[in-house]
Structure formats: structure tokens, C-alpha cells
Design an enzyme around this catalytic site. Structure first.
Site, PDB file in Angstrom:
ATOM      1  N   HIS A 195       3.426   3.113  -4.365  1.00  0.00           N
ATOM      2  CA  HIS A 195       3.500   3.280  -2.916  1.00  0.00           C
ATOM      3  C   HIS A 195       3.503   1.896  -2.259  1.00  0.00           C
ATOM      4  O   HIS A 195       2.722   1.024  -2.636  1.00  0.00           O
ATOM      5  CB  HIS A 195       2.293   4.094  -2.444  1.00  0.00           C
ATOM      6  N   PRO A 196       4.372   1.626  -1.268  1.00  0.00           N
ATOM      7  CA  PRO A 196       4.437   0.286  -0.665  1.00  0.00           C
ATOM      8  C   PRO A 196       3.096  -0.138  -0.054  1.00  0.00           C
ATOM      9  O   PRO A 196       2.597   0.501   0.875  1.00  0.00           O
ATOM     10  CB  PRO A 196       5.507   0.449   0.425  1.00  0.00           C
ATOM     11  N   HIS A 197       2.530  -1.189  -0.600  1.00  0.00           N
ATOM     12  CA  HIS A 197       1.219  -1.628  -0.128  1.00  0.00           C
ATOM     13  C   HIS A 197       0.957  -3.059  -0.537  1.00  0.00           C
ATOM     14  O   HIS A 197       1.654  -3.632  -1.378  1.00  0.00           O
ATOM     15  CB  HIS A 197       0.106  -0.732  -0.687  1.00  0.00           C
ATOM     16  N   GLY A 198      -0.039  -3.655   0.072  1.00  0.00           N
ATOM     17  CA  GLY A 198      -0.554  -4.958  -0.311  1.00  0.00           C
ATOM     18  C   GLY A 198      -2.068  -4.903  -0.324  1.00  0.00           C
ATOM     19  O   GLY A 198      -2.667  -3.817  -0.251  1.00  0.00           O
TER      20      GLY A 198
END
Length: 357
Positions: A195-198
Site C-alpha cells: 500500500h502506498p506509504h512512507g
């Protein structure tokens, strides 16, 4: 708790809102948006939350490292149905975000290295140790399971910038010596959640890399002036921010985002710099994916001033883990044993290739 009044973000023309929500397990969740968020919370699980590890000093490398054995049990490549960073759905398993929708979310990592209630250290003969006080945040860019810094769009990237600045302010106010927002993208980097994350780490000390940078800046090194002489290392520029492959890059196709007028951190951006920086976060991601013919594994780190720094020049640094399409740049024996990197692509060649894209 409802959204607060719009956050003070003078570098952005749009109002930014934040909702603070305390989860059942005690951790805080912040929801950031371009509009107020007023959805009711859904069901939650009682997650088991670790409270950090401990720091030990390496006397030969002269550095602190953090030991957090509980992270062995962190979530590992879940199915799409078990995505912990997705919105919670009615009649489905609870996720980390107990709302049916959101724009951007930040919450305390339950598999944390640092914690404000870190446990006492163990006695190890001859090895200095310290409590690992601090915090580790997860930053979820979008409710969508698929995406990247390019595909989420400029408005979402500016919202991310606002969230970063707000978390810098929070962590410095709560005692952090250094704050590092970062993104690890792709399985070759070790990513286990797609999932797009930082993430954001709030450190109780200034790590060696940043301590050395601080010494260089305080000794008079002027990065912005140096960048003006690097015409053959230019990739692109926007809004007073230059994207360059530095001549001393350690990774093939390494790119730095450098403000032409130095700032200590993104909290000091002008509106033009904020617009340009947000654009370049997506543009460099796009160029990597175009050159490497698919989603590029990289590490992105933001290097803002430590709390104690007097002189500092902010950079954001991309480290891709590919040297050519389909070819990973491994950090092997020489790099790990000596700290001296072997670089397979000349930075000026990398800049020329990325500039053409």
C-alpha cells in the site's frame, strides 16, 4: 474529536485540516485533508503494541544502533483483503485506520523502534546503552491500495508535505533531536506492505550521517552554491528547487532535490518552493519508472536540520536500488564492510539519461 481549525501552513495556498483520533489501543491517528473529515469511526481491534527497543553503542564504528526484536513479528506481505493500511470496511476485519475513507493518514507504528515509554536497557558489560525514546509514524498516502508519488497527483503530494511539516513540529516539540521522513519502495528495499506509504522516525539523538552533515555545514560548506556549478549533473528543476545527480553520488541514478535558496527544512519553504518540491517528488518517481521500465525500488529520505543545528541546507535524497532495467545494485561485502560504495554509473551519465526523460 472533530477536525481542528485549518493548520497554519503559509507555504500552501490551500487550507489544510487535521483530525486527531485516539485508537482503542492508545495510539494516536491523525487524518489530514483538504476538507474536514467527519466520518464516524468504525470497529477496532485491540492491537498489541510494542514500546520500542534499546540503543547500544558500537565502539569501533562510533555509532548507536537500535535493537527491537519484537519487529520480527511485524506484518509480512499480507493479501489485499488483509491490507492493514486500507480504510476499515463494515463487516470486514479492522485495519489500522478505523474509518471508511480518508485523504492522508498518520499513525504510530505498533512495531516501533522508538517509543516515548521505551523500556529500561539491559546491562551489557563494556557496551554503553540508552533507552530508545522517540516515535515511529506510518504515513499512508492514499486510501487506494495501488499508487505512487507520481500517480497520487500534485494536490496529494502537497498534502503530504503539509503532514510532514506538522509532524516535524510535533516531534521537535516533544524532544526529538532529529526527525527523518522517508519512503522505502519495492521488495528489493525490503518493503513488506505494498500500500502506498512512507514513515517518519523521531530520533532521541542525531545519527552519524546527519552529525557529519551538520559539521560540514557549520564549517562553511555551501551546497546551494556548489549546485550552481553542477550544470552537467542537472536533471530538472521547478519552483526554485533543482533535481541533480550529485557528482559524489553513492547509488547509480541517485537524485537530490536541492532548494536554490537554502532552507533549514520544508517548514521554511516559500509557496513557490513548496509547489516545485511537491512536483519534483512525483516527477523523479516518473522518470525512474520510465527508465527502469517499471516500478522502481528506491529509498527516499528528507534531510532537514536537527534540532541543535545552527547552519543547515535541506535536501531530499532518492537512492534507487537498480543500476539498469532488471539489474539490482546490491550493497555487498565492500560496501557493508568498509562503508565505501562502488558505483556502476557515472553521476553525469545518470543525469543525462534522466534529464532526457
Amino acid at each position: 474529536m472533530a477536525f481542528t481549525t485549518p493548520l497554519p501552513m503559509p507555504m500552501l495556498s490551500e487550507p489544510i485540516y487535521r483530525r486527531d483520533f485516539q485508537k482503542r489501543d492508545g495510539r494516536w491517528l491523525q487524518l489530514y485533508g483538504l476538507k474536514p473529515h467527519d466520518l464516524p469511526p468504525l470497529h477496532e481491534d485491540d492491537f498489541a503494541v510494542a514500546k520500542g527497543g534499546e540503543l547500544r553503542y558500537h565502539p569501533l564504528r562510533r555509532e548507536w544502533n537500535v535493537y527491537a526484536p519484537h519487529r520480527q513479528n511485524r506484518t509480512f506481505k499480507p493479501s489485499a483483503a488483509d491490507d492493514p493500511l486500507a480504510p476499515t470496511r463494515p463487516n470486514a476485519a479492522a485495519t489500522e485506520i478505523p474509518f471508511a475513507d480518508f485523504e492522508l493518514a498518520v499513525f504510530e507504528n505498533k512495531f516501533t523502534n522508538f517509543h516515548h515509554e521505551a523500556p529500561p536497557t539491559q546491562d551489557v558489560v563494556g557496551v554503553p546503552s540508552a533507552t530508545a525514546k522517540g516515535q515511529c509514524d506510518v504515513v499512508v498516502y492514499t486510501p487506494d491500495a495501488i499508487g505512487n508519488l507520481y500517480s497520487v497527483g500534485q494536490a496529494r503530494r502537497k498534502l503530504l508535505l503539509a503532514a510532514w511539516v506538522d509532524r516535524y513540529n510535533y516531534h521537535f516539540a516533544h524532544g526529538a533531536d532529529f526527525v527523518l521522513p522517508f519512503e522505502s519502495r519495492g521488495e528489493p528495499v525490503g518493503v513488506t506492505l505494498h500500500h502506498p506509504h512512507g514513515q517518519i522516525y523521531a530520533f532521541p539523538n542525531v545519527p552519524n550521517v546527519q552529525a557529519n552533515m551538520q559539521q560540514s555545514f557549520e564549517a562553511g560548506y555551501d551546497l546551494a552554491h556548489e549546485v550552481e556549478t553542477w550544470s552537467e549533473y542537472d536533471v530538472t528543476r521547478a519552483g526554485g528547487i533543482r533535481a541533480v545527480c550529485p557528482p559524489y553520488a553513492r547509488f547509480p541514478f541517485e537524485v537530490w532535490l536541492v532548494p536554490e535558496t537554502p532552507v533549514r527544512g520544508p517548514w521554511d519553504f516559500t509557496p513557490e518552493q513548496a509547489e516545485g518540491f511537491a512536483h519534483l517528488l512525483g516527477d523523479i518517481t516518473r522518470r525512474y519508472d520510465a527508465h527502469f521500465e517499471g516500478p522502481t525500488a528506491y529509498m527516499l529520505t528528507l534531510h532537514a536540520a536537527p534540532r541543535s543545528a545552527k547552519d543547515w541546507q535541506f535536501t531530499a535524497q532518492f537512492y534507487p536500488l537498480l543500476r539498469a532495467p532488471g539489474r539490482i545494485k546490491y550493497l555487498a561485502s565492500v560496501e557493508q564492510g568498509t562503508g565505501m560504495f562502488t558505483v556502476d554509473v557515472m553521476p553525469e551519465s545518470a543525469a543525462s539519461i534522466l534529464k532526457a526523460l
